[in-house]
Design an enzyme around this catalytic site. Structure first.
Site, PDB file in Angstrom:
ATOM      1  N   ILE A 115      52.656  50.948  22.672  1.00 24.21           N
ATOM      2  CA  ILE A 115      52.682  50.058  23.828  1.00 24.21           C
ATOM      3  C   ILE A 115      53.266  48.690  23.460  1.00 24.21           C
ATOM      4  CG2 ILE A 115      50.777  51.232  24.998  1.00 24.21           C
ATOM      5  CD1 ILE A 115      49.036  48.735  24.180  1.00 24.21           C
ATOM      6  N   CYS A 116      53.937  48.115  24.434  1.00 23.46           N
ATOM      7  CA  CYS A 116      54.582  46.825  24.272  1.00 23.46           C
ATOM      8  C   CYS A 116      53.563  45.762  24.667  1.00 23.46           C
ATOM      9  CB  CYS A 116      55.779  46.826  25.208  1.00 23.46           C
ATOM     10  SG  CYS A 116      56.765  45.368  25.247  1.00 23.46           S
ATOM     11  N   LEU A 117      53.187  44.906  23.704  1.00 20.76           N
ATOM     12  CA  LEU A 117      52.137  43.928  23.987  1.00 20.76           C
ATOM     13  C   LEU A 117      52.704  42.641  24.552  1.00 20.76           C
ATOM     14  CD1 LEU A 117      50.286  44.700  20.703  1.00 20.76           C
ATOM     15  CD2 LEU A 117      49.440  45.223  22.990  1.00 20.76           C
TER      16      LEU A 117
ATOM     17  N   CYS B 247      60.696  45.730  26.988  1.00 18.19           N
ATOM     18  CA  CYS B 247      60.169  45.207  25.730  1.00 18.19           C
ATOM     19  C   CYS B 247      61.201  44.339  25.047  1.00 18.19           C
ATOM     20  CB  CYS B 247      59.844  46.340  24.770  1.00 18.19           C
ATOM     21  SG  CYS B 247      58.333  47.197  25.134  1.00 18.19           S
TER      22      CYS B 247
END
Ligand SMILES: [Zn+2]
Lengths: 169, 401
Positions: A115-117, B247
């Protein structure tokens, strides 16, 4: 900024004491015990506040973690496998939590379903070494991620409910 | 009726076509391979792949170019920066390359250089090795398709740095970090501090418009853990940076610039020409390139960094005194209130510093990603309590929840 709800959740998770990683030999055992204590407390807190949302367990060395997390959306429960390794540089660096079955389904992920924090996670983690542990990573990382991404994935039809007709994900 | 000239023209065209087709068949069969070359030659003929490199000697830039064949380099991460880095080193005729990566080639990588669509699905290290061997069969390869940050792989990774030299059981000459995440950089830093191995760190920002390289000599220069991560300021407002829905972005240009900076400094270091940059930043929006050199932090979190600092001091003290050219060095940790915080009368300088944490003194255009304020003593009620339970008991308790 971290929202108030996450802040108060975090405040109720016990802080850890031992600065040790999986390469630190005997020191890793007390750290691992603290990890479990904090996780047990966190899951109990969640149950009490009617917000139970994950289970985790590890291999006996405590280096590989796996389990389930779930998210309730419009009264339906969506469940996912969770997994991560404890990096050799832990707890200086946080674990990279992954939901492998969602790999490639959202841009908010790195390879392997990690997951991209948010930009707030890393500074907050760095400032709280060694006090933050796996429970904190779940509360600060995965919890908010699910709350933002799962409704979006459901809306886009990428994730469908497993009990429903087109039960497949 | 065709004239003789017309027939002749057709004959020439057909011959050209035949030659083209023959070449295609050779390529497909793989018989168009370039054969290994035992010794680098400076002879300027169209069949010598090293003639332009060996010309560096004649021009007086490099004293002994052939020496490149005696070096071994570990490239960790063969994505956008690492693959181009490995290709440059291969074309330069490096002795040996060790490649580490656990990723697969994907079509989503095609905005970057090096990999090709038909390689999708192959492991990056395998795809890279195949291409690089074709380009230069003189290079020796070792490739590892694993994640270096896990306990299972880390020891093997350290062993390959320690024993992966061109000469059997000697260490590699340099480690190049071309990874895209903090965890892997920290793992490389840990390994290199423990082994006393010099390495280069490199990186491109997630918004693709800045990058950097940093040369780290354990004990002598600031390590990756000596200060919070450094960022090249591009004057884009971080708060307005749109990260919703993605991202990271990437550009082949920024990655190629950083790979070029990286290999240029590797060559300068190995072949002893010019000056090696200890830190070189790249701000792509303003085309600004800050440079600096940072001393290690005596209070670095990494015990092996502190140990290497001590060893370095001892080695320096044992050296005969020679006049060295003074290079302006920046302390990794600066005691002064560098960030010119407004100090109100009730706040002392110490209090202000504690709130901010140690901030390194940096060159213009470089800043830290975040600061680490001095930790407050935690209230014992906030800490996990001591427990009589064993680890097995706790594991069972967790499972029974
Ligand atoms: Zn250090």
């Amino acid at each position: 900024m971290v929202d108030e709800a996450t802040k108060s959740t975090l405040a109720k998770i016990p802080l850890l004491k031992t600065k040790a990683g999986p390469r630190d030999g005997d020191l890793w055992i007390p750290r691992l015990k603290e990890e479990y204590q904090a996780l047990i407390q966190y899951v109990q807190n969640n149950k009490e506040s009617d917000n139970d949302w994950f289970r985790l367990e590890s291999n006996k060395e405590g280096t590989r973690w796996f389990g389930k997390c779930w998210y309730i959306h419009e009264l339906l429960k969506y469940e996912f496998d969770v997994e991560f390794d404890i990096p050799v540089t832990y707890p200086t660096t946080s674990p990279e939590i992954a939901l492998p079955e969602l790999d490639g389904k959202t841009a908010k992920m790195y390879r392997g379903g990690k997951i991209c924090l948010t930009d707030h996670f890393k500074p907050l983690w760095a400032r709280n070494v060694p006090r933050f542990g796996i429970a904190h990573a779940m509360a600060l990382g995965l919890g908010p991620w699910l709350a933002v991404e799962i409704p979006d994935l459901i809306q886009r039809g990428v994730v469908t409910h497993k009990g429903s007709d087109q039960a497949k994900s | 009726m065709a004239t003789i000239e017309e027939l002749n023209k057709t004959r020439v065209e057909l011959r050209e076509k035949l030659e083209q087709e023959t070449r295609k068949v050779q390529e497909l069969k793989g018989t168009a391979k370039r054969e290994p070359i035992a010794k680098m030659s400076a002879e300027v003929v169209d069949s010598n792949p090293y003639s332009r490199l060996m010309a560096l000697k004649r021009m007086g830039i490099v004293e002994d170019y052939e020496k490149i064949r005696s070096f071994s380099i570990a490239v960790v991460g063969v994505g956008g920066v690492g693959s181009v880095t490995a290709e440059m080193l291969t074309r330069c005729g490096i002795g040996k390359l060790l490649l580490f990566d656990y990723d697969k080639v994907e079509l989503a990588n095609m905005n970057r250089l090096f990999y090709q669509p038909h390689q999708a699905g192959l492991s990056k290290v395998e795809a890279a090795e195949r291409t690089l061997r074709e380009i230069n069969p003189d290079v020796e390869f070792e490739v590892y398709n694993y994640n270096i940050t896990t306990v299972d792989n880390f020891q093997h990774f350290m062993d390959r740095i320690r024993l992966g030299g061109k000469e059997k059981d000697k260490p590699v000459d340099l480690v190049l970090s071309c990874v895209d995440n903090f965890e892997a950089r920290m793992a490389i830093n840990t390994a290199c501090n423990e082994l006393g191995q010099s390495w280069f760190e490199s990186g491109v920002s997630e918004n693709a418009v800045s990058g950097h390289i940093q040369f780290i000599v354990p004990g002598d220069t600031s390590c990756f853990a000596c200060a919070p991560p450094l960022v090249v300021a591009t004057h884009t407002d971080e708060r307005t940076l749109k990260k919703e829905g993605v991202c990271a972005a990437s550009l082949p240009t920024t990655m190629a610039v950083v790979a070029g900076f990286l290999v240029q400094n590797v060559l300068k270091y190995l072949l002893k020409f010019g000056q090696v940059s200890y830190y070189l930043g790249y701000n792509a929006l303003q085309d600004y390139f800050p440079t600096m050199r940072m001393k290690p932090n005596p209070q670095c979190d990494d015990t092996h960094c502190r140990k290497q600092q001590q060893l370095f001091q001892e080695r320096e003290a044992a050296k005969p005194k020679v006049e060295v050219e003074k290079v302006e060095e920046l302390a990794a940790v600066h005691e002064d209130n560098e960030w010119s915080i407004e100090i109100v009368s009730e706040t002392t300088a110490e209090e202000a510093q504690a709130a901010q944490g140690d901030v390194p003194s940096l060159t213009h255009g470089v800043t830290v990603a975040y600061t680490k304020p001095v930790q407050q003593e935690a209230d014992s009620s906030e800490l996990v309590s001591n427990t009589e339970l064993s680890l097995e008991d706790l594991m069972k308790q967790m499972q029974s929840l």
